[in-house]
Design an enzyme around this catalytic site. Sequence first.
Site, short mmCIF file in Angstrom:
data_model
loop_
_atom_site.label_atom_id
_atom_site.label_comp_id
_atom_site.label_asym_id
_atom_site.label_seq_id
_atom_site.Cartn_x
_atom_site.Cartn_y
_atom_site.Cartn_z
N SER A 144 65.14 44.61 -6.62
CA SER A 144 65.34 46.06 -6.50
C SER A 144 65.95 46.53 -7.81
CB SER A 144 66.31 46.34 -5.34
OG SER A 144 66.79 47.67 -5.38
N TYR A 158 73.75 44.40 0.05
CA TYR A 158 72.38 44.54 -0.44
C TYR A 158 72.33 44.33 -1.95
CZ TYR A 158 67.86 46.68 -1.53
OH TYR A 158 66.59 46.92 -2.01
#
Length: 253
Positions: A144, A158
């Site tokens: 990401s 995350y």
Amino acid sequence: MTYADLAGKVVLITGGANGLGAAAAKAFLAEGCKVAIVDIAEDALAEAARSLGFPDRLLTIVADVSREEDVRRYVERTVAAFGTIDVFFNNAGIEGKVAPIVEQAVEDFDRVMAINVRGSWLGLKHVLPVMYAKKSGSVINTSSIGGLVAGPMPVSPYVASKFAIHGLTRIAANEAAPHQVRVNSVHPSPANTRMMRSLESGAGSSQEAIAHAIPLGRYAEGEDIANMVLFLASEKSSFVTGSQFRVDGGMLS
């Protein structure tokens, strides 16, 4: 763009029932690949199979990527059905809770790390030997932009997990290179998926507000990420390994 060299290749995708995984599965099937999609959600897998079509070239496997016995089984089932694994889109992941570090529960942190990091590592552990045996293969890990920079949204589990995948990609690429297997990572910006709906809700923000921070002015679509994954899977990227590919609309420019 089409990739003639991908026709007939065997592609394994985790987190394949929806979102980026399903978009990639659709793209690979369109290229003539045989595709195995893995997901923990049996109903979502069944719906994906109906939506994607190509029942002769599509295999669905219910598995929890954080459990080694499940990972071993999804690899074995793919090889039993299609003979090998040429491309591994190591994509399964969860977002976790939107909250500051001091408000995060240890159990939630552990679950994010189990799926995102242990799941990715286990996938590499069991897929790479298949590729090593034939001296070829391409692995694409999903990280990401949150695996490159820490943004303003409080999602520390995350972000930690996606930074871990960044590092895992680099070490795996080094280990795999002597076997002529390539390992790269994709780093999407916010994408138009269920995960972002969850993050928007948790952050009390809107798609429009978040998209305002993206120079191209919109979220990524699944097809945007799938196009990069196809390139990294193909021989067009035959001299590319250990690299990080931002698909972020200029967000980190």
